[in-house]
Enzyme design. Structure first.
Site, PDB file in Angstrom:
ATOM      1  N   GLY A  71      36.392  -5.548 -33.204  1.00  0.00           N
ATOM      2  CA  GLY A  71      36.816  -5.077 -34.514  1.00  0.00           C
ATOM      3  C   GLY A  71      36.804  -3.571 -34.420  1.00  0.00           C
ATOM      4  CB  CYS A  72      38.522  -1.028 -36.299  1.00  0.00           C
ATOM      5  SG  CYS A  72      39.143   0.585 -35.983  1.00  0.00           S
TER       6      CYS A  72
END
Ligand SMILES: Cc1ncc(COP(=O)(O)O)c(C=O)c1O
Lengths: 138, 418
Positions: A50-51
């Protein structure tokens, strides 16, 4: 228990919480209690990037059922990950592939599954379903 | 009626923070039942009523395509658009209006230079210099261009405080360096780079300089002629203006020497199927219908900033930044990422034993908007060996109460998470 029975049980559990603080404290607690994957096993193959936070997912198959273990570097994500694992792990592949995960919305945590959160949770759920589909296709 | 004929915003002396806040309607909203504390100004700023009204007025009174029609509305809109260009010229003290190219934002501006300057001047074996604290939009366009042209991207390192290593910069300058592109203010560390010196050293080496001023123009006065900078890029939405418009300033001599970016309407003089001749500056770089209302209303945001005064804003924000750094330093386990002495507006930190994402989630529940993650500066996060930071960034309307709220929120998050 079936996926929906577990979901309903979680919804009932969460109904006890008076406010967001209690709810998040519970999720944080879940996150802390479950050292889900050993550091040494957290290879890049298991990583869902995920970022904002990272999630690791391991899937093992036994007799048509899939057993998930998962982990995250962020504690709130980890707590949510453990809820997902509770609901889907040990279920039949076909049930996982078609499951309607309504509990997240019902317990007021839908935001965490939005793609803009980029916390890896949505990608993890997709990955769980992919494992199930792949197994079914075999 | 043009927005410029609106009632002027009141002149504030000395800084009247209550009046400034009152100009921004969205600051009065609530989030999760709590009054909003907006500290994500590095990502984008809120808009004053003055700008919001200008947008509405554009559509109710002026809407028309620009640079094309002879009819009345088109002339109105074109004039208003060109008025903004002129305001921008004065705002950054450019010599000519045609050195102001209106773009979609900083990212667009940098891509324009990397592509067009690259085509005109960069050959195999040449080099471009950036720094270790750049935003992805001042890294990736240069990587793409260097890859295409067989050039090399060189990176000036920073020290543990987040300050550029100027000796390393000096060593990287050589006759292969075709351009230096650096940020004025780091969006993650808050570091203000010694741009005067960066430019001077580059020029002594014969290399032009682009400054990414996305985090600078809203906080400090900039004079492109005094700086002698060759290109300057910034975004409207980070300076209290509309989204979808930004600026590329370029010295006339460079802009004239570069080929156009995109082909289309407005950027041409004559088109035949055999050959097209290009329009003069600035239109050569402004193909197609631009974001007209954003362009026009960026003028309103400049008016707003000017009426309050960038010097007043800078002074007020410096005090608030100082207050915030001292207040946050009291929090147990806090680690600041970025400790430059020369800094502005941005504070990045971590709380020992917590993940920035978790802190951000709890702060959001408390109505506090901060940014968490890598802030589009992944190489910088790798440099510090961290997954991301919590970033609070201030604007002209933030108050000591906002900072007190942030400090209390972070303490509460730490209590919950640890
Ligand atoms: C230093 C810096 N450069 C470039 C950008 C990109 O700006 P925009 O997304 O408006 O093009 C930003 C904004 O996030 C920034 O902070």
């Amino acid at each position: 228990m079936t996926i929906n029975e577990i979901q309903d049980e979680l919804i009932a559990d969460f109904a006890f919480f008076e406010d967001w603080m209690e709810k998040y404290e519970y999720i944080i607690q879940l996150g802390k209690e479950l050292p889900l994957i050993e550091e040494s096993k957290k290879s890049d193959d298991l990583l869902i990037k995920g970022c904002q936070s990272r999630v690791w997912l391991l899937a093992e198959e036994k007799d048509g059922r899939i057993y998930f273990t998962a982990d995250s570097d962020a504690i709130i994500t980890k707590g949510l990950v453990s809820l997902m694992v509770k609901v889907l792990s040990g279920q039949l592949a076909e049930d996982i592939a078609t499951a309607d995960l309504y509990f997240i919305d019902k317990i007021g945590l839908k935001d965490h599954l939005s793609p803009t959160r980029a916390n890896g949770l949505l990608a993890m759920v997709k990955q769980m379903r992919l494992f199930a589909l792949a197994l079914q296709a075999k | 009626m043009l927005y410029t004929k609106q009632k002027k915003v009141k002149v504030l002396t000395p800084y009247d923070i209550a009046a400034v806040r009152a100009d921004f309607p969205l600051l009065r909203t609530t989030v999760n039942g709590k009054p909003l504390i907006y500290l994500d100004n590095g990502a984008t700023t809120q808009k004053p009523r003055f700008v919001i009204d200008a947008i509405q007025q554009y559509y109710t009174l002026q809407n028309s395509n620009i640079h094309r029609g002879v009819h009345h509305l088109s002339q109105l809109a074109t004039d208003a658009y060109e008025v903004t260009r002129n305001k921008l010229k004065d705002f950054i003290h450019a010599e000519h209006g045609h050195e102001i190219i209106l773009t979609a934002g900083t990212t667009h501006s940098i891509n324009l230079v990397s592509t067009c300057f690259g085509k005109a001047f960069v050959k195999e074996g040449d080099e471009v210099i950036i720094s270790a604290m750049e935003h992805h939009s001042n890294i990736v366009p240069w990587q793409m261009m260097c890859e295409e042209r067989g050039a090399k991207l060189k990176v000036v390192p920073i020290d543990d405080d987040g300050v550029l290593d100027m000796d390393a910069y000096a060593r990287l300058l050589n006759d292969r360096v075709k351009l230096v592109s650096m940020t004025y203010v780091s969006n993650t560390l808050g570091t203000i780079n010694p741009v005067q010196q960066i430019i001077q050293m580059a020029h002594e080496n014969g290399s032009p300089v682009l400054l990414d001023a996305a985090q600078a123009v809203q906080h400090m006065a900039i004079d492109v002629q005094a700086l002698d900078v060759d290109f300057l890029a910034f975004s409207g939405h980070k300076m209290y203006g509309p989204t979808g418009v930004g600026v590329l300033y370029g010295k006339e001599k460079w802009l004239n020497a570069m080929p156009p970016y995109q082909g289309g309407g407005d950027m041409i003089k004559d088109v035949t199927f055999e050959k097209t001749t290009y329009n003069d500056l600035p239109f050569k770089f402004e193909a197609g219908t631009p974001n007209i209302e954003a362009g026009i209303c960026l003028g309103a945001s400049i008016d707003y900033i000017n009426q309050i005064g960038l010097d007043h804003i800078a002074e007020y924000e410096a005090e608030l930044l100082h207050y915030a750094l001292e207040a946050l330093a009291e929090i147990e386990g806090i680690r600041f990422i970025g400790k430059a002495r020369e800094r502005s507006s941005v504070i990045s930190f971590l709380i020992e034993g917590t993940h920035p994402y978790d802190v951000g989630v709890i702060l959001d529940k408390l109505g506090i908007a901060v940014r968490t993650g890598h802030h589009c500066t992944q190489p910088l996060m790798d440099r510090f060996g961290i997954p991301g930071t919590v970033r609070a960034s201030i604007a002209m309307y933030n108050t000591q109460e906002d900072i007190d709220g942030l400090v209390a929120g972070v303490k509460r998050a730490a209590r919950m998470l640890l």
